[in-house]
Motif scaffolding. Sequence first.
Motif, PDB file in Angstrom:
ATOM      1  N   LEU A 288      -6.967  -7.590  19.658  1.00 19.08           N
ATOM      2  CA  LEU A 288      -6.918  -8.937  20.222  1.00 19.08           C
ATOM      3  C   LEU A 288      -8.201  -9.304  20.960  1.00 19.08           C
ATOM      4  CD1 LEU A 288      -3.220  -8.924  21.486  1.00 19.08           C
ATOM      5  CD2 LEU A 288      -4.182 -10.432  19.737  1.00 19.08           C
ATOM      6  N   PHE A 289      -8.585  -8.493  21.962  1.00 18.64           N
ATOM      7  CA  PHE A 289      -9.740  -8.949  22.755  1.00 18.64           C
ATOM      8  C   PHE A 289     -11.052  -8.829  21.980  1.00 18.64           C
ATOM      9  CE2 PHE A 289      -9.458  -4.515  24.555  1.00 18.64           C
ATOM     10  CZ  PHE A 289     -10.740  -4.066  24.266  1.00 18.64           C
ATOM     11  N   ASN A 290     -11.156  -7.862  21.063  1.00 20.32           N
ATOM     12  CA  ASN A 290     -12.379  -7.777  20.265  1.00 20.32           C
ATOM     13  C   ASN A 290     -12.466  -8.930  19.277  1.00 20.32           C
ATOM     14  OD1 ASN A 290     -14.808  -6.216  19.310  1.00 20.32           O
ATOM     15  ND2 ASN A 290     -13.611  -6.248  17.432  1.00 20.32           N
ATOM     16  N   ASP A 291     -11.330  -9.416  18.788  1.00 18.34           N
ATOM     17  CA  ASP A 291     -11.363 -10.570  17.903  1.00 18.34           C
ATOM     18  C   ASP A 291     -11.894 -11.793  18.647  1.00 18.34           C
ATOM     19  OD1 ASP A 291     -10.718 -11.094  15.117  1.00 18.34           O
ATOM     20  OD2 ASP A 291      -9.369 -12.625  15.886  1.00 18.34           O
ATOM     21  N   GLY A 292     -11.545 -11.886  19.942  1.00 16.18           N
ATOM     22  CA  GLY A 292     -12.112 -12.952  20.749  1.00 16.18           C
ATOM     23  C   GLY A 292     -13.613 -12.832  20.879  1.00 16.18           C
ATOM     24  N   VAL A 293     -14.094 -11.603  21.121  1.00 18.01           N
ATOM     25  CA  VAL A 293     -15.537 -11.365  21.245  1.00 18.01           C
ATOM     26  C   VAL A 293     -16.249 -11.737  19.946  1.00 18.01           C
ATOM     27  CG1 VAL A 293     -17.317  -9.596  21.536  1.00 18.01           C
ATOM     28  CG2 VAL A 293     -15.266  -9.556  22.980  1.00 18.01           C
ATOM     29  N   GLN A 294     -15.740 -11.237  18.820  1.00 20.71           N
ATOM     30  CA  GLN A 294     -16.386 -11.486  17.536  1.00 20.71           C
ATOM     31  C   GLN A 294     -16.372 -12.962  17.165  1.00 20.71           C
ATOM     32  OE1 GLN A 294     -18.115  -9.161  16.029  1.00 20.71           O
ATOM     33  NE2 GLN A 294     -17.450  -7.678  17.568  1.00 20.71           N
ATOM     34  N   THR A 295     -15.300 -13.663  17.532  1.00 22.12           N
ATOM     35  CA  THR A 295     -15.226 -15.086  17.203  1.00 22.12           C
ATOM     36  C   THR A 295     -16.230 -15.885  18.014  1.00 22.12           C
ATOM     37  OG1 THR A 295     -12.869 -14.838  16.717  1.00 22.12           O
ATOM     38  CG2 THR A 295     -13.696 -17.074  16.986  1.00 22.12           C
ATOM     39  N   ILE A 296     -16.393 -15.560  19.283  1.00 20.87           N
ATOM     40  CA  ILE A 296     -17.404 -16.249  20.096  1.00 20.87           C
ATOM     41  C   ILE A 296     -18.789 -16.052  19.503  1.00 20.87           C
ATOM     42  CG2 ILE A 296     -18.580 -16.233  22.333  1.00 20.87           C
ATOM     43  CD1 ILE A 296     -15.908 -15.719  23.652  1.00 20.87           C
ATOM     44  N   ILE A 297     -19.092 -14.813  19.075  1.00 20.01           N
ATOM     45  CA  ILE A 297     -20.381 -14.552  18.447  1.00 20.01           C
ATOM     46  C   ILE A 297     -20.548 -15.394  17.184  1.00 20.01           C
ATOM     47  CG2 ILE A 297     -21.762 -12.773  17.301  1.00 20.01           C
ATOM     48  CD1 ILE A 297     -20.421 -10.728  19.171  1.00 20.01           C
ATOM     49  N   ALA A 298     -19.459 -15.505  16.406  1.00 18.60           N
ATOM     50  CA  ALA A 298     -19.533 -16.192  15.116  1.00 18.60           C
ATOM     51  C   ALA A 298     -19.643 -17.712  15.249  1.00 18.60           C
ATOM     52  CB  ALA A 298     -18.311 -15.835  14.266  1.00 18.60           C
ATOM     53  N   VAL A 299     -18.970 -18.300  16.239  1.00 16.03           N
ATOM     54  CA  VAL A 299     -18.892 -19.765  16.299  1.00 16.03           C
ATOM     55  C   VAL A 299     -19.782 -20.370  17.375  1.00 16.03           C
ATOM     56  CG1 VAL A 299     -16.503 -19.650  15.480  1.00 16.03           C
ATOM     57  CG2 VAL A 299     -16.940 -19.866  17.944  1.00 16.03           C
ATOM     58  N   SER A 300     -20.478 -19.547  18.149  1.00 19.05           N
ATOM     59  CA  SER A 300     -21.274 -20.102  19.256  1.00 19.05           C
ATOM     60  C   SER A 300     -22.373 -21.028  18.747  1.00 19.05           C
ATOM     61  CB  SER A 300     -21.879 -18.963  20.083  1.00 19.05           C
ATOM     62  OG  SER A 300     -22.656 -18.113  19.271  1.00 19.05           O
ATOM     63  N   ALA A 301     -23.023 -20.662  17.619  1.00 20.78           N
ATOM     64  CA  ALA A 301     -24.064 -21.530  17.081  1.00 20.78           C
ATOM     65  C   ALA A 301     -23.470 -22.842  16.581  1.00 20.78           C
ATOM     66  CB  ALA A 301     -24.805 -20.813  15.955  1.00 20.78           C
ATOM     67  N   GLN A 302     -22.306 -22.772  15.942  1.00 22.02           N
ATOM     68  CA  GLN A 302     -21.641 -23.987  15.472  1.00 22.02           C
ATOM     69  C   GLN A 302     -21.259 -24.878  16.647  1.00 22.02           C
ATOM     70  OE1 GLN A 302     -17.961 -23.254  13.393  1.00 22.02           O
ATOM     71  NE2 GLN A 302     -17.770 -25.355  12.664  1.00 22.02           N
ATOM     72  N   TYR A 303     -20.727 -24.265  17.711  1.00 24.84           N
ATOM     73  CA  TYR A 303     -20.343 -25.035  18.895  1.00 24.84           C
ATOM     74  C   TYR A 303     -21.568 -25.675  19.539  1.00 24.84           C
ATOM     75  CZ  TYR A 303     -18.221 -26.126  23.427  1.00 24.84           C
ATOM     76  OH  TYR A 303     -17.769 -26.780  24.560  1.00 24.84           O
ATOM     77  N   GLY A 304     -22.647 -24.880  19.639  1.00 27.51           N
ATOM     78  CA  GLY A 304     -23.860 -25.410  20.259  1.00 27.51           C
ATOM     79  C   GLY A 304     -24.487 -26.522  19.444  1.00 27.51           C
ATOM     80  N   GLY A 305     -24.436 -26.401  18.117  1.00 27.60           N
ATOM     81  CA  GLY A 305     -25.056 -27.413  17.273  1.00 27.60           C
ATOM     82  C   GLY A 305     -24.219 -28.670  17.129  1.00 27.60           C
ATOM     83  N   GLU A 306     -22.912 -28.497  16.871  1.00 26.15           N
ATOM     84  CA  GLU A 306     -22.055 -29.641  16.577  1.00 26.15           C
ATOM     85  C   GLU A 306     -21.573 -30.371  17.830  1.00 26.15           C
ATOM     86  OE1 GLU A 306     -21.499 -30.779  13.611  1.00 26.15           O
ATOM     87  OE2 GLU A 306     -22.606 -29.163  12.615  1.00 26.15           O
ATOM     88  N   GLU A 307     -21.158 -29.612  18.852  1.00 29.08           N
ATOM     89  CA  GLU A 307     -20.590 -30.229  20.050  1.00 29.08           C
ATOM     90  C   GLU A 307     -21.639 -30.505  21.115  1.00 29.08           C
ATOM     91  OE1 GLU A 307     -17.872 -32.029  22.418  1.00 29.08           O
ATOM     92  OE2 GLU A 307     -17.418 -31.229  20.421  1.00 29.08           O
ATOM     93  N   LEU A 308     -22.566 -29.545  21.311  1.00 29.20           N
ATOM     94  CA  LEU A 308     -23.571 -29.699  22.376  1.00 29.20           C
ATOM     95  C   LEU A 308     -24.860 -30.320  21.872  1.00 29.20           C
ATOM     96  CD1 LEU A 308     -23.067 -26.266  24.187  1.00 29.20           C
ATOM     97  CD2 LEU A 308     -21.903 -28.452  24.601  1.00 29.20           C
TER      98      LEU A 308
END
Length: 472
Positions: A288-308
């Motif tokens: 569970l908690f590692n899936d959270g870590v890996q997802t943040i790594i995977a989607v952080s660029a998308q979040y930064g580009g699309e939302e921010l």
Amino acid sequence: MLDPPSRGWKPAAVTTAPPAAGTGPVDQPIDRALKRERFGWYSYDWAMSVFNTSVTTVFLAPYLTSIAESAADAEGRIFPLGIGISAGAFFGYVVSASVILQVLVLPLTGAVADRTGHKRQLLAGFATLGSLCTMALFFVADERYMLGAGLYIVANLCFGAATVVYYSWLPDLAGPDERDAVSSRGWAFGYLGGAVLLAASLALFTMHDSLGVSEGDAVRICLASAGIWWAGFTVVSVTLLRNRAPRHVVPAGRSAGALSGGFRQLGATLKDLRRYPLTLWFLGAYLLFNDGVQTIIAVSAQYGGEELELSQTTLVSAILLVQVVAFFGALALGRIAARIGAKRTVLGALVVWTGVLVAAYFLQAGAAVQFYCLAVVIGFVMGGTQALSRSLFSQLIPPGKEAEYFGFYEISDRGTSWLGPFLFALTYDLSGSYRNAIFSLVFFFVAGGFLLAKLNMRQAIVEAGNTPPERV
């Protein structure tokens, strides 16, 4: 041969403490031998991490997508194996295929490694094939997207298999009270190696015009250089690490070949897992908690580009910043664990991860400085979370079955890595907000942290047949 005559070599005692007063010089080579092996072990983290950083995280996804798009029809669709899909979704399917294969292969890899004791040979073989496939990505150009997919799937499969074998050395190289520090140093080496090559690759990529190199050629050079780096530094690891005699080989598999015996060994281990419910409990929490870590790594660029609405330069430089800070973070959390215990340190890190998501929800659009500050916090806790989770799990493995159990550990790392992205995508689909999507990942850290907090680590270690460290 990887294993020439040992001339009386014995596995070093698992300690680097100075020899007791009155001991003779015979004790000194043992400590030096252990230090050499540890350095070889650290070196493989330095060698392999560039594949995750430069290939999977930064360069291959956009490049392979562009190759697929150049081969697409007027409607933007390609037809790998006769199946029509969107060119933009191609890399996601490629990653999924490689993960499915890992789920099937990694436990068997661990069983073969434990049964034969030929870990050096397996590490060398998987790393060689994986690095050669990575180097061959240089030839992925024009419309050869299927070549790129095949090379990446084999490389990623070899990367996972080699990682299982590599992790399994940890109990041989560090006693219960040393393991957190040794694991943390390994992760720190890995992040530093990834940062060094990524910085060089980014320099080439950003200056490709002035160097007379096209953008596509620059990317292909960056991809191939990761394979060269992986192969070159693996030589150091294979040279310094040593095999151990296998333990707890199932009787039915003693006379069988390596592969058939590995299947029998794996079957026995799957039955044996029921005897260690607390080990399975930890794997559930880690999932569970590692899936959270890996997802943040995977989607952080998308979040930064699309939302921010941040630039590509900001996003890539933030990835490099995370790598550098993670080197110091892994070492720092290792020191904290020596004082308060690894479990408490990981739980504290999960609280920080939750805070990161809350802060990300409130980040202002275009605020690059805020994004960099968040990257610093992520880097600080990321390395320590992963390193200490690895050392905690190593305490929960029955002696002699390290590679097999780390095969299941890697499955919980890779085989379920779709859960977080699925929740992120579903939340965005339902709410239309990337901010809600990023905040939804709090679930993984809260649920995983709750399960870990409820686990009696000392009892779990004893039930696995190991000696607990002084601080758990």
